[in-house]
Design a protein around this motif. Structure first.
Motif, PDB file in Angstrom:
ATOM      1  N   MET A   1       0.851  -1.190   0.000  1.00  0.00           N
ATOM      2  CA  MET A   1       0.000   0.000   0.000  1.00  0.00           C
ATOM      3  C   MET A   1       0.891   1.245   0.000  1.00  0.00           C
ATOM      4  SD  MET A   1      -2.949   1.085   2.736  1.00  0.00           S
ATOM      5  CE  MET A   1      -3.975  -0.335   2.383  1.00  0.00           C
ATOM      6  N   GLN A   2       0.653   2.143  -0.952  1.00  0.00           N
ATOM      7  CA  GLN A   2       1.497   3.328  -1.111  1.00  0.00           C
ATOM      8  C   GLN A   2       0.949   4.489  -0.299  1.00  0.00           C
ATOM      9  OE1 GLN A   2       2.004   4.560  -5.146  1.00  0.00           O
ATOM     10  NE2 GLN A   2       3.437   6.202  -4.649  1.00  0.00           N
ATOM     11  N   LEU A   3       1.843   5.159   0.434  1.00  0.00           N
ATOM     12  CA  LEU A   3       1.464   6.344   1.187  1.00  0.00           C
ATOM     13  C   LEU A   3       1.510   7.565   0.279  1.00  0.00           C
ATOM     14  CD1 LEU A   3       3.455   5.777   4.494  1.00  0.00           C
ATOM     15  CD2 LEU A   3       0.990   5.599   4.166  1.00  0.00           C
ATOM     16  N   THR A   4       0.519   8.461   0.455  1.00  0.00           N
ATOM     17  CA  THR A   4       0.456   9.666  -0.362  1.00  0.00           C
ATOM     18  C   THR A   4       0.432  10.947   0.467  1.00  0.00           C
ATOM     19  OG1 THR A   4      -1.966   9.693  -0.424  1.00  0.00           O
ATOM     20  CG2 THR A   4      -0.821   8.395  -2.131  1.00  0.00           C
ATOM     21  N   GLY A   5       0.186  10.829   1.784  1.00  0.00           N
ATOM     22  CA  GLY A   5       0.113  12.014   2.623  1.00  0.00           C
ATOM     23  C   GLY A   5      -1.197  12.764   2.522  1.00  0.00           C
ATOM     24  N   GLU A   6      -2.223  12.129   1.973  1.00  0.00           N
ATOM     25  CA  GLU A   6      -3.496  12.792   1.763  1.00  0.00           C
ATOM     26  C   GLU A   6      -4.479  12.508   2.901  1.00  0.00           C
ATOM     27  OE1 GLU A   6      -4.152  12.864  -2.970  1.00  0.00           O
ATOM     28  OE2 GLU A   6      -3.527  10.921  -2.190  1.00  0.00           O
ATOM     29  N   GLN A   7      -5.514  13.329   2.953  1.00  0.00           N
ATOM     30  CA  GLN A   7      -6.585  13.157   3.928  1.00  0.00           C
ATOM     31  C   GLN A   7      -7.579  12.136   3.377  1.00  0.00           C
ATOM     32  OE1 GLN A   7      -6.399  15.507   6.673  1.00  0.00           O
ATOM     33  NE2 GLN A   7      -4.553  16.304   5.728  1.00  0.00           N
ATOM     34  N   LEU A   8      -8.189  11.368   4.273  1.00  0.00           N
ATOM     35  CA  LEU A   8      -9.215  10.401   3.877  1.00  0.00           C
ATOM     36  C   LEU A   8     -10.557  10.942   4.340  1.00  0.00           C
ATOM     37  CD1 LEU A   8      -7.362   7.114   4.958  1.00  0.00           C
ATOM     38  CD2 LEU A   8      -7.170   8.389   2.803  1.00  0.00           C
ATOM     39  N   ILE A   9     -11.327  11.462   3.411  1.00  0.00           N
ATOM     40  CA  ILE A   9     -12.598  12.108   3.735  1.00  0.00           C
ATOM     41  C   ILE A   9     -13.710  11.235   3.154  1.00  0.00           C
ATOM     42  CG2 ILE A   9     -13.953  14.221   3.643  1.00  0.00           C
ATOM     43  CD1 ILE A   9     -11.246  14.526   5.045  1.00  0.00           C
ATOM     44  N   ALA A  31      13.881  14.184   9.250  1.00  0.00           N
ATOM     45  CA  ALA A  31      12.598  14.086   8.571  1.00  0.00           C
ATOM     46  C   ALA A  31      12.582  12.877   7.643  1.00  0.00           C
ATOM     47  CB  ALA A  31      12.329  15.365   7.783  1.00  0.00           C
ATOM     48  N   ILE A  32      11.446  12.227   7.571  1.00  0.00           N
ATOM     49  CA  ILE A  32      11.228  11.128   6.634  1.00  0.00           C
ATOM     50  C   ILE A  32      10.698  11.766   5.355  1.00  0.00           C
ATOM     51  CG2 ILE A  32      10.006   8.960   6.233  1.00  0.00           C
ATOM     52  CD1 ILE A  32       9.733   8.780   9.347  1.00  0.00           C
ATOM     53  N   SER A  33      11.437  11.644   4.288  1.00  0.00           N
ATOM     54  CA  SER A  33      11.202  12.488   3.115  1.00  0.00           C
ATOM     55  C   SER A  33       9.914  12.175   2.370  1.00  0.00           C
ATOM     56  CB  SER A  33      12.388  12.399   2.153  1.00  0.00           C
ATOM     57  OG  SER A  33      12.586  11.059   1.730  1.00  0.00           O
ATOM     58  N   THR A  34       9.459  10.947   2.449  1.00  0.00           N
ATOM     59  CA  THR A  34       8.239  10.604   1.716  1.00  0.00           C
ATOM     60  C   THR A  34       7.242   9.900   2.630  1.00  0.00           C
ATOM     61  OG1 THR A  34       9.240   8.518   0.985  1.00  0.00           O
ATOM     62  CG2 THR A  34       9.406  10.404  -0.502  1.00  0.00           C
TER      63      THR A  34
END
Length: 529
Positions: A1-9, A31-34
């Motif tokens: 599963m790929q992380l995107t940093g987006e909100q789940l609405i 900092a973790i860059s991605t």
């Protein structure tokens, strides 16, 4: 599963418009860059809450079996993430892999526990008082009662349990089980871990075709998102685990609303341990070893960490301190969850060390690395504590104070005067039972869990567990955030008088379609099949 940093609405994945955030590695404070995360802005918080409000009626109308399968699907999905989840959580929290694997199992286990609770049905408390039309001087109407969900719930992820008290933790599990949509605020300390688990819940909700808005996940830095969430009129209850300051701030916001709502906050506890004379005489060394092991477990970052020990002056207490000091000196420093937590710990032990009458007993091994917590043990006389309440403020981390009492009466005075606690522990032998009676009576009024001959770290997820206590351990001493009765926080009773069967909720229909145990005219009635 790929992380995107987006909100789940709801069912949507949305890029936030607020400032950018990067997760941090507490081992090196890099900092973790991605990925690059973004804070939710007010419009996204509003959207999540409005979706939850619209989802409430259709979600609460789902049958218990559907919600049970939803919780089990979440548990299966979390386990199915495998090493991806564990590696990300380790990177963001510094917690050991073995600890995280155990916490993952606990998280799945409590989801499955609430699935069992749903199928058993007793949470609905279906109760009947039959009509008595011939009763004099007044007839009695047909009365039926069951519990229904409160409404959408805001849940705040906890820093110290990135799985079990976070996005799919006990607050979320019990709220969803009750039939309440949930909007979670991800904790800043484990953004990626939160997204991974949030996507599992979102996918399970879609797959089971639950109403959009059953679950949302928002992220933010600071208090703005959380305050807006608690202020939103769609939210009807709050689940929070964290600091006293944070919990009190949410309580004030909730109380100031036009419609005040309950905040179920688990906040602050020093979890006193009473070493009674017989136990100390017989087992000073073994108790000391077990105490130090509990004290430094997880860098002391447990809400049940034993922060205060009381015992009567004498050679047995000296033996306890000597053994505890040696054992603590062998303990390596450990990485704390965040730089903020580490800084607060350093300030806490500095404050204690500077207090008059405080004597250092021993320290753990020193580590010059970033965010490393060194265990600390202090001692002081009861008289100092009696006149300086500041010594009893929680220090979140592997630090404790041993209070030397002149007699058991001082131990009892302490138990009677202390603030509310999550736990209290007594170490005793048969000859201590008379003394123990007074301590138990005092701590029953303060603590949610009282232990004999153990230590409070480690909270079993089961029907009998109480993880609560009088203020400031929690905001509501009548509740628990762990165990099957946690569901009761998000339910309220409704009485139905003289209702036609077609309008009754399923739990109260005459033919018992949910196959429940019910109370009828004061007597338990088993289902017919």
């Amino acid at each position: 599963m790929q992380l995107t940093g987006e909100q789940l609405i709801g069912y949507q994945v949305v890029r936030g418009k607020g400032r950018e955030l990067l997760a941090m590695n507490p081992h090196d404070q890099q900092a973790i860059s991605t990925p690059v995360f973004t804070c939710a802005t007010g419009d996204l918080v509003d959207q999540a809450c409005e979706l939850a409000e619209h989802a409430f009626d259709p979600f609460r109308a789902t049958d218990p079996e559907t919600r049970a399968r939803f919780l089990e699907a979440i548990a299966d999905g979390i386990m199915g993430l495998g090493s991806t989840l564990i590696e990300r959580a380790h990177l963001e929290t510094g917690l050991p892999v073995a600890r995280l694997e155990g916490e993952r199992g606990r998280t799945a286990g409590q989801l499955r526990l609430f699935a069992t609770v749903l199928r058993q049905g007793r949470w609905q408390t279906a109760t009947f008082d039959s009509a008595l039309p011939e009763r004099q001087p007044l007839p009695r109407p047909d009365l039926r009662m069951c519990k229904i969900p409160l409404g959408p719930v805001a849940v705040f992820g906890a820093s110290n349990f990135p799985l079990a008290f976070s996005v799919a933790g006990g607050d979320t599990a019990s709220a969803l089980a009750a039939g309440c949509p949930v909007v979670v605020k991800a904790h800043r300390a484990h953004l990626g871990t939160s997204e991974l688990v949030g996507r599992v819940i979102q996918e399970a909700s879609k797959r089971l075709e639950l109403p959009e808005g059953t679950f949302s996940l928002v992220a933010g830095d600071g208090s703005d998102v959380g305050q807006q969430l608690v202020s939103h009129p769609a939210i009807k209850a709050v689940g929070f685990t964290g600091s006293r300051a944070g919990g009190l701030a949410l309580m004030r916001t909730a109380a100031a609303r036009p419609e005040p709502i309950p905040v179920y906050a688990e906040m602050s506890s020093i979890n006193p341990v009473f070493l009674l004379p017989g136990a100390l005489a017989n087992r000073a060394g073994s108790i000391a070893t077990a105490f130090v092991d509990a004290l430094v477990m997880g860098a002391g970052q447990f809400c049940t960490n034993p922060g205060v020990v009381l015992a009567v002056e004498g050679p047995d207490l000296d033996a306890f301190l000597a053994r505890a000091g040696v054992h603590l000196s062998e303990k390596a420093a450990q990485t704390m969850l965040t730089s903020g937590i580490h800084s607060a710990y350093a300030q806490g032990i500095s404050r204690i060390s500077d207090e008059p009458g405080i004597e250092a007993v021993a320290s753990g091994q020193l580590d010059s690395g970033i965010n490393q917590a060194q265990g600390q043990l202090y001692q002081t006389a009861f008289a100092n504590v009696a006149t300086n309440a500041g010594l009893l403020e929680e220090v979140f981390g592997p630090a404790a104070i041993v209070i030397r009492c002149q007699n058991v009466e001082e131990m009892l005075a302490f138990a009677q005067s202390i603030e509310g606690q999550l736990t209290a522990t007594l170490h005793l032998e048969n000859q201590d039972l008379k003394i123990a009676q007074g301590l138990v009576q005092a701590m029953e009024k303060k603590a949610g869990r009282i232990l004999i001959n153990g230590f409070p770290t480690g909270v079993e997820v089961c029907d009998t567990m109480v993880h609560g206590g009088a203020f400031p351990a929690t905001s509501d001493s009548r509740t628990t955030s762990v165990g099957s009765t946690a569901i009761e926080r998000f339910l309220r009773p409704v009485c139905y008088q003289n209702f036609p069967d077609i309008l009754l909720p399923a739990a109260l229909k005459q033919d018992n379609p949910l196959n429940l145990w019910r109370q009828v005219d004061g007597k338990p009635l088993a289902p017919s099949r």
